[in-house]
Scaffold this motif. Structure first.
Motif, PDB file in Angstrom:
ATOM      1  N   ARG A  55      17.177 -76.551  49.565  1.00 32.24           N
ATOM      2  CA  ARG A  55      15.723 -76.675  49.609  1.00 32.24           C
ATOM      3  C   ARG A  55      15.168 -75.562  48.739  1.00 32.24           C
ATOM      4  NH1 ARG A  55      14.097 -76.123  55.057  1.00 32.24           N
ATOM      5  NH2 ARG A  55      13.519 -73.974  54.674  1.00 32.24           N
ATOM      6  N   LEU A  56      14.258 -75.914  47.831  1.00 31.44           N
ATOM      7  CA  LEU A  56      13.672 -74.883  46.978  1.00 31.44           C
ATOM      8  C   LEU A  56      12.955 -73.867  47.852  1.00 31.44           C
ATOM      9  CD1 LEU A  56      11.946 -76.850  44.048  1.00 31.44           C
ATOM     10  CD2 LEU A  56      14.269 -75.969  44.164  1.00 31.44           C
ATOM     11  N   SER A  89      22.729 -88.607  46.902  1.00 30.54           N
ATOM     12  CA  SER A  89      23.376 -88.878  48.188  1.00 30.54           C
ATOM     13  C   SER A  89      22.334 -89.468  49.140  1.00 30.54           C
ATOM     14  CB  SER A  89      23.887 -87.565  48.772  1.00 30.54           C
ATOM     15  OG  SER A  89      22.767 -86.788  49.182  1.00 30.54           O
ATOM     16  N   THR A  91      21.303 -88.092  51.698  1.00 31.87           N
ATOM     17  CA  THR A  91      20.410 -86.969  52.017  1.00 31.87           C
ATOM     18  C   THR A  91      19.379 -86.760  50.903  1.00 31.87           C
ATOM     19  OG1 THR A  91      22.159 -85.914  53.257  1.00 31.87           O
ATOM     20  CG2 THR A  91      20.354 -84.495  52.574  1.00 31.87           C
ATOM     21  N   ASP A  92      19.832 -86.865  49.653  1.00 28.68           N
ATOM     22  CA  ASP A  92      18.889 -86.727  48.533  1.00 28.68           C
ATOM     23  C   ASP A  92      17.785 -87.777  48.625  1.00 28.68           C
ATOM     24  OD1 ASP A  92      20.132 -84.576  47.228  1.00 28.68           O
ATOM     25  OD2 ASP A  92      21.530 -85.908  46.190  1.00 28.68           O
ATOM     26  N   ARG A  94      16.821 -89.486  51.393  1.00 27.77           N
ATOM     27  CA  ARG A  94      15.991 -89.263  52.584  1.00 27.77           C
ATOM     28  C   ARG A  94      14.988 -88.135  52.358  1.00 27.77           C
ATOM     29  NH1 ARG A  94      19.933 -88.213  55.799  1.00 27.77           N
ATOM     30  NH2 ARG A  94      19.570 -85.981  55.929  1.00 27.77           N
ATOM     31  N   GLU A  95      15.418 -87.052  51.697  1.00 32.65           N
ATOM     32  CA  GLU A  95      14.582 -85.864  51.549  1.00 32.65           C
ATOM     33  C   GLU A  95      13.654 -85.907  50.324  1.00 32.65           C
ATOM     34  OE1 GLU A  95      14.313 -83.287  53.662  1.00 32.65           O
ATOM     35  OE2 GLU A  95      15.712 -84.258  55.030  1.00 32.65           O
ATOM     36  N   ARG A  97      10.589 -86.358  48.334  1.00 32.84           N
ATOM     37  CA  ARG A  97       9.189 -86.450  48.766  1.00 32.84           C
ATOM     38  C   ARG A  97       8.205 -86.533  47.617  1.00 32.84           C
ATOM     39  NH1 ARG A  97      10.553 -88.068  53.639  1.00 32.84           N
ATOM     40  NH2 ARG A  97      11.921 -86.594  54.655  1.00 32.84           N
ATOM     41  N   ASP A  98       8.548 -85.999  46.468  1.00 32.54           N
ATOM     42  CA  ASP A  98       7.561 -85.972  45.389  1.00 32.54           C
ATOM     43  C   ASP A  98       7.958 -86.969  44.308  1.00 32.54           C
ATOM     44  OD1 ASP A  98       5.242 -85.226  44.150  1.00 32.54           O
ATOM     45  OD2 ASP A  98       5.649 -83.079  44.267  1.00 32.54           O
ATOM     46  N   TYR A 102      14.521 -86.536  39.599  1.00 30.90           N
ATOM     47  CA  TYR A 102      15.468 -85.636  40.255  1.00 30.90           C
ATOM     48  C   TYR A 102      16.735 -85.607  39.396  1.00 30.90           C
ATOM     49  CZ  TYR A 102      12.759 -85.027  44.545  1.00 30.90           C
ATOM     50  OH  TYR A 102      11.792 -84.670  45.454  1.00 30.90           O
ATOM     51  N   TRP A 124       6.219 -92.403  51.264  1.00 30.04           N
ATOM     52  CA  TRP A 124       6.740 -91.125  50.762  1.00 30.04           C
ATOM     53  C   TRP A 124       7.423 -90.319  51.855  1.00 30.04           C
ATOM     54  CZ3 TRP A 124       5.540 -85.941  51.783  1.00 30.04           C
ATOM     55  CH2 TRP A 124       4.564 -85.759  52.762  1.00 30.04           C
ATOM     56  N   ALA A 125       6.997 -90.508  53.116  1.00 29.59           N
ATOM     57  CA  ALA A 125       7.569 -89.739  54.221  1.00 29.59           C
ATOM     58  C   ALA A 125       8.764 -90.453  54.853  1.00 29.59           C
ATOM     59  CB  ALA A 125       6.496 -89.484  55.274  1.00 29.59           C
TER      60      ALA A 125
ATOM     61  N   VAL B  10       1.422 -86.889  45.339  1.00 35.19           N
ATOM     62  CA  VAL B  10       1.835 -87.843  46.363  1.00 35.19           C
ATOM     63  C   VAL B  10       0.709 -88.125  47.379  1.00 35.19           C
ATOM     64  CG1 VAL B  10       2.886 -86.166  47.930  1.00 35.19           C
ATOM     65  CG2 VAL B  10       3.876 -88.450  47.728  1.00 35.19           C
ATOM     66  N   PHE B  56       8.379 -81.281  55.824  1.00 36.36           N
ATOM     67  CA  PHE B  56       8.514 -81.443  54.384  1.00 36.36           C
ATOM     68  C   PHE B  56       7.199 -81.289  53.633  1.00 36.36           C
ATOM     69  CE2 PHE B  56       7.148 -85.660  55.348  1.00 36.36           C
ATOM     70  CZ  PHE B  56       7.964 -86.142  56.365  1.00 36.36           C
ATOM     71  N   PRO B  86       4.711 -80.951  48.570  1.00 40.11           N
ATOM     72  CA  PRO B  86       5.856 -81.504  49.297  1.00 40.11           C
ATOM     73  C   PRO B  86       7.080 -80.619  49.058  1.00 40.11           C
ATOM     74  CG  PRO B  86       4.857 -83.146  47.837  1.00 40.11           C
ATOM     75  CD  PRO B  86       4.281 -81.806  47.467  1.00 40.11           C
ATOM     76  N   SER B  87       7.914 -80.456  50.066  1.00 36.90           N
ATOM     77  CA  SER B  87       9.125 -79.663  49.859  1.00 36.90           C
ATOM     78  C   SER B  87      10.070 -80.426  48.928  1.00 36.90           C
ATOM     79  CB  SER B  87       9.819 -79.385  51.191  1.00 36.90           C
ATOM     80  OG  SER B  87      10.321 -80.580  51.721  1.00 36.90           O
ATOM     81  N   VAL B  88      10.914 -79.679  48.238  1.00 40.38           N
ATOM     82  CA  VAL B  88      11.934 -80.294  47.377  1.00 40.38           C
ATOM     83  C   VAL B  88      13.275 -79.925  47.987  1.00 40.38           C
ATOM     84  CG1 VAL B  88      12.941 -80.393  45.083  1.00 40.38           C
ATOM     85  CG2 VAL B  88      10.467 -80.181  45.343  1.00 40.38           C
ATOM     86  N   ALA B  89      13.997 -80.945  48.467  1.00 40.30           N
ATOM     87  CA  ALA B  89      15.223 -80.684  49.225  1.00 40.30           C
ATOM     88  C   ALA B  89      16.171 -81.868  49.104  1.00 40.30           C
ATOM     89  CB  ALA B  89      14.877 -80.422  50.694  1.00 40.30           C
ATOM     90  N   GLY B  90      17.368 -81.660  49.575  1.00 42.28           N
ATOM     91  CA  GLY B  90      18.380 -82.718  49.565  1.00 42.28           C
ATOM     92  C   GLY B  90      19.749 -82.084  49.630  1.00 42.28           C
ATOM     93  N   GLY B  91      20.698 -82.699  48.934  1.00 43.24           N
ATOM     94  CA  GLY B  91      22.044 -82.145  48.900  1.00 43.24           C
ATOM     95  C   GLY B  91      23.100 -83.223  49.045  1.00 43.24           C
ATOM     96  N   ASP B  93      25.652 -83.257  50.923  1.00 44.81           N
ATOM     97  CA  ASP B  93      26.075 -83.428  52.314  1.00 44.81           C
ATOM     98  C   ASP B  93      27.580 -83.548  52.485  1.00 44.81           C
ATOM     99  OD1 ASP B  93      24.515 -83.026  54.470  1.00 44.81           O
ATOM    100  OD2 ASP B  93      23.917 -85.093  54.769  1.00 44.81           O
TER     101      ASP B  93
END
Lengths: 140, 100
Positions: A55-56, A89, A91-92, A94-95, A97-98, A102, A124-125, B10, B56, B86-91, B93
């Motif tokens: 997460r940034l 993935s 997770t990518d 699901r998470e 948002r903007d 990516y 978006w959510a 967004v 998020f 909005p948060s920027v996240a993921g991974g 996993d």
């Protein structure tokens, strides 16, 4: 930005280097983009300090946004996958948002692989999204 | 002097495309209420059903993330800028490439 993604080999190398230096954790950051071409790499902190999640850092994120705002640049997000392919993935997805590209750098291959994606979501959510690859052009 | 609120892409479909809107000073909770009165449905984008900030969504007063201060009770006073991001996240996993 239009759906093409151009980056110079020098800036691509800088992004990959940040990912290598971040190992064993995933590394992340933002890319300043002008007219569809990356003009700056913002190396940022993975607030989760994890080999499988990122997460940034939120304070850094605001600072970069303020720079983007004053420069009038578009942006994309990037992060590394240390052991898996350069593809979003679950997770990518699901998470996500903007509504920006990516970029994923896979360190599982040598040389590392760079791929870019849009992840379209109706809500978006929500957790569900459709992945669309954006062609990456590495400029000399 | 009002408080300026920067709206991320967004959320702009809820603000008629506006990237920055002006609200009266108050707590962040109050500001979100003002925005929801003006743009019905806005609050649901930012807050959970129990009224806390979505994990998020990042909210800042000037340069400070409200999660590290008083969260929704953080005050924005005249001339402040509130930013939503909005948060920027993921991974990945996973630490192996099996399963693909």
């Amino acid at each position: 930005m239009s759906d093409e993604f151009r980056i110079s080999s020098e800036l691509a190398e800088e992004m990959v280097q940040h990912c290598i230096e971040g190992r064993p954790n995933e590394a992340c950051g933002m890319l300043g983009i002008k007219d569809g071409t990356v003009v700056k790499i913002f190396r940022m902190t993975n607030a989760l300090r994890s080999p499988v999640r990122y997460r940034l850092d939120s304070t850094e994120q605001l600072a970069v946004h303020n720079t983007l705002y004053s420069e009038g640049w578009d942006w994309a997000a990037f992060h590394s996958h240390t052991h898996t392919e350069a593809y979003p993935s679950p997770t990518d997805i699901r998470e996500k948002r903007d509504d920006v590209p990516y970029v994923i750098v896979s360190l599982a291959t040598d040389p590392p692989e760079i791929r870019a994606f849009r992840i379209e979501k109706e809500d978006w959510a929500g957790d569900e999204g459709v992945v669309q690859e954006i062609p990456v052009t590495i400029l000399p | 002097m009002p408080v300026a609120v920067r709206i991320p892409t967004v959320f702009r479909k809820f603000t008629s495309g506006e990237s920055q809107v002006q609200v009266d000073p108050g707590t962040i909770g109050d500001l979100i209420g003002q925005l929801d009165n003006r743009y019905p449905g806005f609050k649901r984008q930012v807050l959970t059903d129990d009224g806390s900030l979505h994990r998020f969504v990042n909210v800042y007063v000037n340069d400070e993330d409200i999660r590290y201060i008083e969260r929704l009770d953080t005050r924005a006073t005249e001339g402040d800028t509130v930013s939503l991001l909005p948060s920027v996240a993921g991974g990945s996993d996973r630490l192996d490439d099996r399963g693909h």
